[in-house]
Design a protein around this motif. Structure first.
Motif, PDB file in Angstrom:
ATOM      1  N   GLU A  84      60.677   4.397   7.974  1.00 17.55           N
ATOM      2  CA  GLU A  84      59.885   3.204   8.221  1.00 17.55           C
ATOM      3  C   GLU A  84      58.403   3.493   7.994  1.00 17.55           C
ATOM      4  OE1 GLU A  84      60.656   1.172  11.839  1.00 17.55           O
ATOM      5  OE2 GLU A  84      62.829   1.190  11.597  1.00 17.55           O
ATOM      6  N   VAL A  85      57.761   2.573   7.299  1.00 16.38           N
ATOM      7  CA  VAL A  85      56.346   2.714   6.974  1.00 16.38           C
ATOM      8  C   VAL A  85      55.644   1.409   7.329  1.00 16.38           C
ATOM      9  CG1 VAL A  85      54.639   3.090   5.157  1.00 16.38           C
ATOM     10  CG2 VAL A  85      56.830   4.319   5.099  1.00 16.38           C
ATOM     11  N   GLU A  86      54.460   1.533   7.911  1.00 12.11           N
ATOM     12  CA  GLU A  86      53.663   0.358   8.243  1.00 12.11           C
ATOM     13  C   GLU A  86      52.247   0.576   7.722  1.00 12.11           C
ATOM     14  OE1 GLU A  86      52.438  -1.210  12.455  1.00 12.11           O
ATOM     15  OE2 GLU A  86      54.481  -1.910  12.034  1.00 12.11           O
ATOM     16  N   ILE A  87      51.712  -0.418   7.025  1.00 16.21           N
ATOM     17  CA  ILE A  87      50.359  -0.280   6.489  1.00 16.21           C
ATOM     18  C   ILE A  87      49.500  -1.470   6.914  1.00 16.21           C
ATOM     19  CG2 ILE A  87      51.254   0.954   4.463  1.00 16.21           C
ATOM     20  CD1 ILE A  87      50.395  -1.606   2.856  1.00 16.21           C
ATOM     21  N   SER A  88      48.202  -1.259   6.923  1.00 15.57           N
ATOM     22  CA  SER A  88      47.237  -2.334   7.128  1.00 15.57           C
ATOM     23  C   SER A  88      46.668  -2.678   5.760  1.00 15.57           C
ATOM     24  CB  SER A  88      46.127  -1.898   8.076  1.00 15.57           C
ATOM     25  OG  SER A  88      46.644  -1.608   9.353  1.00 15.57           O
ATOM     26  N   PRO A  89      47.104  -3.773   5.148  1.00 14.26           N
ATOM     27  CA  PRO A  89      46.696  -4.080   3.773  1.00 14.26           C
ATOM     28  C   PRO A  89      45.195  -4.322   3.675  1.00 14.26           C
ATOM     29  CG  PRO A  89      47.744  -5.979   4.779  1.00 14.26           C
ATOM     30  CD  PRO A  89      47.939  -4.842   5.732  1.00 14.26           C
ATOM     31  N   GLN A  90      44.650  -4.009   2.516  1.00  9.92           N
ATOM     32  CA  GLN A  90      43.237  -4.216   2.239  1.00  9.92           C
ATOM     33  C   GLN A  90      43.101  -5.221   1.095  1.00  9.92           C
ATOM     34  OE1 GLN A  90      40.899  -2.639   4.255  1.00  9.92           O
ATOM     35  NE2 GLN A  90      42.800  -2.107   5.319  1.00  9.92           N
ATOM     36  N   GLY A  91      42.090  -6.048   1.166  1.00 11.12           N
ATOM     37  CA  GLY A  91      41.885  -7.021   0.109  1.00 11.12           C
ATOM     38  C   GLY A  91      40.700  -7.915   0.393  1.00 11.12           C
ATOM     39  N   ARG A  92      40.295  -8.655  -0.619  1.00 13.17           N
ATOM     40  CA  ARG A  92      39.111  -9.508  -0.501  1.00 13.17           C
ATOM     41  C   ARG A  92      39.417 -10.850   0.135  1.00 13.17           C
ATOM     42  NH1 ARG A  92      37.644 -10.381  -6.302  1.00 13.17           N
ATOM     43  NH2 ARG A  92      35.883 -11.531  -5.410  1.00 13.17           N
ATOM     44  N   LEU A  93      40.690 -11.279   0.093  1.00 14.55           N
ATOM     45  CA  LEU A  93      41.047 -12.617   0.558  1.00 14.55           C
ATOM     46  C   LEU A  93      41.862 -12.536   1.845  1.00 14.55           C
ATOM     47  CD1 LEU A  93      41.068 -15.681   0.020  1.00 14.55           C
ATOM     48  CD2 LEU A  93      43.152 -15.337  -1.332  1.00 14.55           C
ATOM     49  N   THR A  94      41.419 -13.266   2.871  1.00 11.83           N
ATOM     50  CA  THR A  94      42.137 -13.338   4.145  1.00 11.83           C
ATOM     51  C   THR A  94      42.437 -14.797   4.454  1.00 11.83           C
ATOM     52  OG1 THR A  94      40.991 -11.378   4.982  1.00 11.83           O
ATOM     53  CG2 THR A  94      42.056 -12.791   6.603  1.00 11.83           C
ATOM     54  N   LEU A  95      43.699 -15.090   4.763  1.00 14.84           N
ATOM     55  CA  LEU A  95      44.145 -16.459   5.020  1.00 14.84           C
ATOM     56  C   LEU A  95      44.934 -16.506   6.325  1.00 14.84           C
ATOM     57  CD1 LEU A  95      45.342 -17.224   1.376  1.00 14.84           C
ATOM     58  CD2 LEU A  95      43.240 -18.065   2.454  1.00 14.84           C
ATOM     59  N   SER A  96      45.327 -17.708   6.732  1.00 14.91           N
ATOM     60  CA  SER A  96      46.115 -17.853   7.957  1.00 14.91           C
ATOM     61  C   SER A  96      47.324 -18.747   7.762  1.00 14.91           C
ATOM     62  CB  SER A  96      45.231 -18.423   9.083  1.00 14.91           C
ATOM     63  OG  SER A  96      44.739 -19.706   8.728  1.00 14.91           O
TER      64      SER A  96
END
Length: 302
Positions: free
Chosen positions: A213-225
């Motif tokens: 099992e792997v869990e990541i905190s994604p990185q990116g320029r766009l954040t939505l809800s």
């Protein structure tokens, strides 16, 4: 002291629950001024202010909080007494109010409710789409929908729909300019479309393969809800999105989106419909629960 109208007590509860006169008025199908007049008459009859009013918000005073604490169970007892008479009717009637996250409402709850209402024409259904964790009893809901690990211990829960899986997707346009990830860690080098939950926390992406099992905190320029907005962003080539399969099934089939890391899919529990164990269940709600129990959910393959 002016005579006290019992309906004004219920209006007071609605104003607090809805957070204002306008929202309470919309729910009741009356004008905001009518709601305001009812509250003013109630405060005059009781001789004490119940609500603090500003141009932007309405909140109960200390006296209002005390009244609300006693009113909620009392009004519920009144509704229960009326509903007991409903048992003498041939067909259930009343309203079922359910709080559910958008994805559960979109793909499971709304289709169920539409079919249920055809079978029970005397029952009204209100579905409020909300991802925040709330007290459904305090907010006046008959039931809520959440994942199993988010349920309070004093709730009765039943599966609602099949097990769930997320799909990691990107548009063909995005993949023409970026290499495909081979593992979850590769996603840290990509422009990911992130999601912020109502409480302010950011979504983490979970993966599983051969017991790892792997869990990541994604990185990116766009954040939505919103899942719908994330799907739109992925279609526009803005990055890689992490969405429930129900949102992108047709897009994958038509080639509008491409699925990534298919062998890293993590299977999740189903949604659960939950309701209070210590509260009388209305005839309308009992009919809805029985309707759900009769459903057979399709299995989700690996």
């Amino acid at each position: 002291m002016r005579p006290l109208r019992l309906d004004s007590l219920e209006i007071f509860v609605d104003v607090v629950r809805c957070g204002g006169f306008r929202a309470a008025a919309l729910g009741r199908g009356v004008s905001s001024s009518a709601i305001s007049q009812s509250i003013s008459a109630l405060e005059e009859a009781l001789g004490i202010r119940l609500l603090n009013r500003t141009t932007r918000s309405v909140a109960p005073t200390e006296a209002g909080e005390r009244l609300l604490e006693r009113l909620s169970p009392a009004l519920h007892d009144i509704r229960t007494a009326i509903d007991d008479l409903n048992q003498l009717r041939e067909r259930p009637s009343g309203t079922v109010r359910i709080n559910a996250p958008g994805p559960a409402a979109d793909h499971v709850l709304c289709p169920l409710a539409f079919d249920f209402m055809k079978l029970y024409p005397d029952v009204d259904v209100e579905i409020v789409s909300d991802a925040a964790i709330i007290d459904i009893v305090e907010q006046g809901f008959d039931a809520g929908v959440r994942f199993g690990n988010q349920l309070a211990q004093d709730m009765i829960a039943m599966p609602l729909g099949p097990a769930l899986r997320y799909a990691l997707v990107a548009s063909p346009e995005y993949l023409r300019h970026h290499s495909r990830p081979d593992s979850p860690s590769d996603l840290l080098q990509h422009d990911c479309i992130r999601r912020r939950f109502p409480g302010g926390t950011m979504e983490t992406w979970a993966f599983e393969k051969d017991g790892e099992e792997v869990e990541i905190s994604p990185q990116g320029r766009l954040t939505l809800s919103s899942a719908y907005h994330e799907r739109q962003a992925a279609m526009a080539g803005a990055g890689i999105a992490h969405l429930l399969e129900d949102y992108v099934r047709d897009d994958l089939a038509q080639g509008r989106l491409v699925e990534l890391l298919v062998d890293w899919k993590k299977r999740l529990p189903s949604w659960f419909l939950y309701y209070p164990s210590r509260r009388h269940t209305s005839a309308a709600m009992r009919a809805f629960l029985e309707y759900i129990r009769r459903r057979e959910w399709p299995a989700v393959g690996r």
